[in-house]
Design an enzyme around this catalytic site. Structure first.
Site, PDB file in Angstrom:
ATOM      1  N   THR B  13      17.349  41.229  17.187  1.00 55.64           N
ATOM      2  CA  THR B  13      18.698  40.935  17.674  1.00 55.64           C
ATOM      3  C   THR B  13      19.251  39.652  17.068  1.00 55.64           C
ATOM      4  OG1 THR B  13      18.028  41.951  19.739  1.00 55.64           O
ATOM      5  CG2 THR B  13      20.051  40.685  19.779  1.00 55.64           C
ATOM      6  N   VAL B  14      18.503  38.565  17.216  1.00 54.17           N
ATOM      7  CA  VAL B  14      19.016  37.281  16.743  1.00 54.17           C
ATOM      8  C   VAL B  14      19.046  37.241  15.218  1.00 54.17           C
ATOM      9  CG1 VAL B  14      18.679  34.777  16.744  1.00 54.17           C
ATOM     10  CG2 VAL B  14      18.289  36.080  18.837  1.00 54.17           C
ATOM     11  N   LYS B 105      11.233  29.106  22.029  1.00 50.47           N
ATOM     12  CA  LYS B 105      10.941  28.070  23.034  1.00 50.47           C
ATOM     13  C   LYS B 105       9.497  28.110  23.509  1.00 50.47           C
ATOM     14  CE  LYS B 105      13.652  31.036  23.980  1.00 50.47           C
ATOM     15  NZ  LYS B 105      14.961  31.663  24.096  1.00 50.47           N
ATOM     16  N   GLU B 129      17.396  24.074  17.716  1.00 50.82           N
ATOM     17  CA  GLU B 129      18.522  24.026  18.661  1.00 50.82           C
ATOM     18  C   GLU B 129      18.612  25.297  19.501  1.00 50.82           C
ATOM     19  OE1 GLU B 129      21.242  21.410  19.114  1.00 50.82           O
ATOM     20  OE2 GLU B 129      20.852  22.658  20.849  1.00 50.82           O
ATOM     21  N   VAL B 132      16.810  26.048  23.143  1.00 52.40           N
ATOM     22  CA  VAL B 132      17.276  25.552  24.449  1.00 52.40           C
ATOM     23  C   VAL B 132      18.788  25.733  24.556  1.00 52.40           C
ATOM     24  CG1 VAL B 132      17.460  23.548  25.980  1.00 52.40           C
ATOM     25  CG2 VAL B 132      15.447  23.809  24.515  1.00 52.40           C
ATOM     26  N   GLY B 134      20.643  28.390  24.068  1.00 51.69           N
ATOM     27  CA  GLY B 134      21.296  29.348  23.158  1.00 51.69           C
ATOM     28  C   GLY B 134      22.249  28.675  22.195  1.00 51.69           C
ATOM     29  N   ASP B 201      10.587  30.846  31.601  1.00 51.29           N
ATOM     30  CA  ASP B 201      11.483  30.631  30.460  1.00 51.29           C
ATOM     31  C   ASP B 201      12.240  29.311  30.622  1.00 51.29           C
ATOM     32  OD1 ASP B 201      13.147  31.723  28.082  1.00 51.29           O
ATOM     33  OD2 ASP B 201      14.658  31.279  29.607  1.00 51.29           O
ATOM     34  N   LYS B 205      11.986  25.697  28.224  1.00 58.75           N
ATOM     35  CA  LYS B 205      13.113  24.909  27.710  1.00 58.75           C
ATOM     36  C   LYS B 205      13.101  23.503  28.293  1.00 58.75           C
ATOM     37  CE  LYS B 205      15.691  29.204  27.214  1.00 58.75           C
ATOM     38  NZ  LYS B 205      16.478  30.210  27.973  1.00 58.75           N
TER      39      LYS B 205
END
Lengths: 434, 434
Positions: B13-14, B105, B129, B132, B134, B201, B205
């Site tokens: 996805t990312v 993370k 970056e 944490v 998004g 999660d 972070k």
């Protein structure tokens, strides 16, 4: 450990804040970054007044030019303000190849192009985070974190004085003049207050934000500006009843490739984050085409918060210099294009709040509706209040989106109607759809 | 025009979001920064599935190691996730002297120290970056804009799934399980949902934020973690009646030089900005000793928002490499100290919300008050609701600040009282005093 030698021009409120910050946390900064900030020189005409911070012997001087020309100094920090001496000093420092940090929004708004070009020609950098949003790292967020984004819109509360006045009017129900006088007495507003309350300070910051967003210096006359001077408590109350708050907003949008830009008091929905920004705080909403909505919030002014932003810039300027990074993004982003296309008034659309004072007789409202209809302005809601003394009734109209030029014409026509007492009040409504 | 050659590991996805962002705005980025981002290689086990973005011939490969070892590639982007293969790949890339960007993370939380040290030893950089908040540039704000600040406190809403569930419970009055199931059906929550709803999660972070704030890798076991699993609608309703909202907060504070750290569902005053953060949005409040309060808000997850943060890092990693800037602040800030001092449980103080179910008979409340008093817990307010079926009444107590260890003992004692039915519910209240 590397060192950066700093020359500060102007030892006023912010200058003293910067020195205090460096004294307090200089060791921490050195630990974090590997670069130790050293205040080598501070130039001010007044070297006698105690600023409440310790300064070593030989650091204070009245000779700013000697500081600017000192080959041992890496970073010049301009905190004089104004656009005459400050401009000369900034240009001279850049021509000397120095890194320059400034908090001077008026200087960038009026002479940004010359300054950015001078930086570029001399392989120097100018850094100006403190010029917009005080301590909030909003420009840095735009030019670093959001660098991959086309900016769709920016909405900013950029003047703490106005936001403070609006917040107190809302909470206390007192008239504008009274709150302003009190704010001046408390030191929250300048005397004279014109730059703040007429929106000019907000416009200075808006053009810097817009320049960075769209890649070319934006002249002040591209930013129609209205402030909050004389705003009536009636507007605050009406807005509240209708579920809105009034904020002085800088509005910057990409309208199909044309920049729409304004500063104006605006009704914002009370549920929106920006409505929660109160007192002297600032906030900037930035919408990017990739990241979607983001917001940055903090203190827009003050000795230490502004000092924090200046210090952040000093450390970046120092790292860039030590790394021979050349002209930084804070310059290149402002000079991508020669000029920008601006959205002409005929294309600008908005929703409006309109308050009228109408003769309480049959047909008054009809005449108003006729005028609005003639200019293609359709109504979202109307509230007619009880009769005032004198046979006039206050009427509040919220419109749907219509063209700014048609609003102007309609209001002019309504104002000339015999049924309308006093000039209609009109303000933008912003629903943050884009 | 300079170029940066990028190798992406993981085309999920990312990964697809990053490629889409670069395709869309690569020209703009090049104009702004003078550096053109070029996706040279994308490694994934699956090179067949259409990700909806155009990829040139020869870019896709199944051989991640070849990408990591390719001397033409400047920046490796790790988007595989997990802590096994991803760890090996990140370490190998750093040992090759590559700049590395990651959104992982869990990897940083579990193996941050080894990773930062490997970067440092090899003169490389790691940028994270996207790990944490998004798309929110919150780490960059800490390590650049706020670099001159000692961090006093950080409060973060860092998990969009939990915030989405809490927002819907609040709006719709439906039970946790029902909203969770719906969120899973809509793709807003993973199956299984444990990492999100149990707070892990958020804790991943939180330890990254705390590491950067205080200058050394923070182990996960330094962060007591509670999630929102099974949170009752009663708590949401009671909080609302009392003027609070419930948010899953990461709380990080400097307690006189000792780090206080936790993740827990927390009652926040409804007038505070953080209470307005709804749906799947994230926000981080950072208070510095110079800048005072700041807040950063935006989308904490999602293909494009996370992609935006990754792209920001890629461009910074590229500039650092081209400028030979060496080990970046994102590494040096994490390695200022060997270890941190943590605030022991006996020193941690907080306010609490306590809900009890008490036998409706004279003396019940007295016994509870006695227990609280014995542990030095004083009461800010008590609300006793009408009798439930079965002879028990719900009682809600808001306390003043007291010690965490005393709360634990008092609750244990109250739970053992014969007048108390069911286990007491206890949650933190945070007034953001510091």
């Amino acid at each position: 450990m590397k060192e950066v030698k700093i020359g500060i021009l102007g030892f006023g409120t912010v200058g003293a804040g910067v020195v205090e910050g460096i004294l307090k946390n200089g060791d921490l900064m050195a630990e974090r970054t590997g670069i130790r900030p050293v205040v080598a020189k501070i130039a001010d005409l007044d070297v006698e007044t105690d600023r409440g911070v310790a300064v070593a012997d030989g650091v204070l001087t009245t000779d700013a030019v000697a500081v600017i020309d000192d080959p041992n100094i890496d970073v010049i920090v301009e905190l004089i303000g104004g656009v005459t001496i400050a401009k000369n000093f900034v240009l001279r420092a850049l021509k000397n190849g120095k890194q320059v940090v400034t908090a001077n929004k008026a200087l960038l708004a009026d002479f940004g192009e010359e300054i950015y070009r001078t930086a570029q020609e001399n392989g120097a950098g100018i850094y100006y985070e403190a010029a917009v949003g005080g301590g909030i790292p909003v420009l840095r967020s735009q030019r670093a974190g959001l660098i991959g984004n086309r900016i769709e819109s920016i909405y900013g509360i950029l003047n703490g004085t106005c936001n403070y006045i609006l917040t107190r009017m809302e909470r206390e129900g007192l008239p504008f003049d009274e709150i302003l006088a009190d704010a001046q007495a408390l030191g929250y507003a300048e005397t004279p207050p014109d730059l703040d309350i007429d929106g000019v300070d907000t416009a200075h910051k808006a053009v810097v934000l817009a320049s960075m967003a769209y890649g070319a210096p934006v002249p002040m006359d591209a930013c129609p500006t209205a402030g909050i001077r004389g705003l009536s408590s009636q507007e605050i109350d009406n807005a509240e009843e209708l579920g809105y708050r009034i904020k002085l907003l800088a509005i910057i949008k990409d309208n199909d490739g044309e920049v729409e830009l304004s500063v104006e008091p605006t009704l914002v929905p009370e549920g929106h984050m920006i409505a929660s920004v109160s007192d002297s705080f600032n906030a900037v909403f930035v919408k990017g085409d990739i990241v979607d909505d983001t917001m940055y919030y903090g203190r827009g002014a003050g000795r230490l918060p502004t000092g924090s932003a200046v210090i952040g810039d000093i450390m970046e300027a120092a790292a860039d210099r030590l790394n021979e990074a050349g002209v930084p993004v804070s310059v290149t982003m402002m000079l991508q294009k020669e000029t920008l296309a601006y959205c002409p008034a005929e294309k600008i659309e908005k929703r409006c709040y309109i308050r009228l004072s109408l003769l309480d007789q049959p047909g008054s409202m009809g005449k108003v509706m006729e005028s609005l209809g003639r200019y293609n302005i359709s109504i979202a809601s109307v509230v007619q209040k009880e009769r005032h003394t004198g046979g006039y009734v206050p009427v509040v109209i919220l419109t749907h989106k219509a063209k700014e030029v048609e609003f102007a014409s309609a209001i002019q026509e309504i104002n000339s109607l015999s049924v309308s007492e006093a000039e209609p009040v009109r303000m933008r409504i912003e629903d943050f759809e884009s």
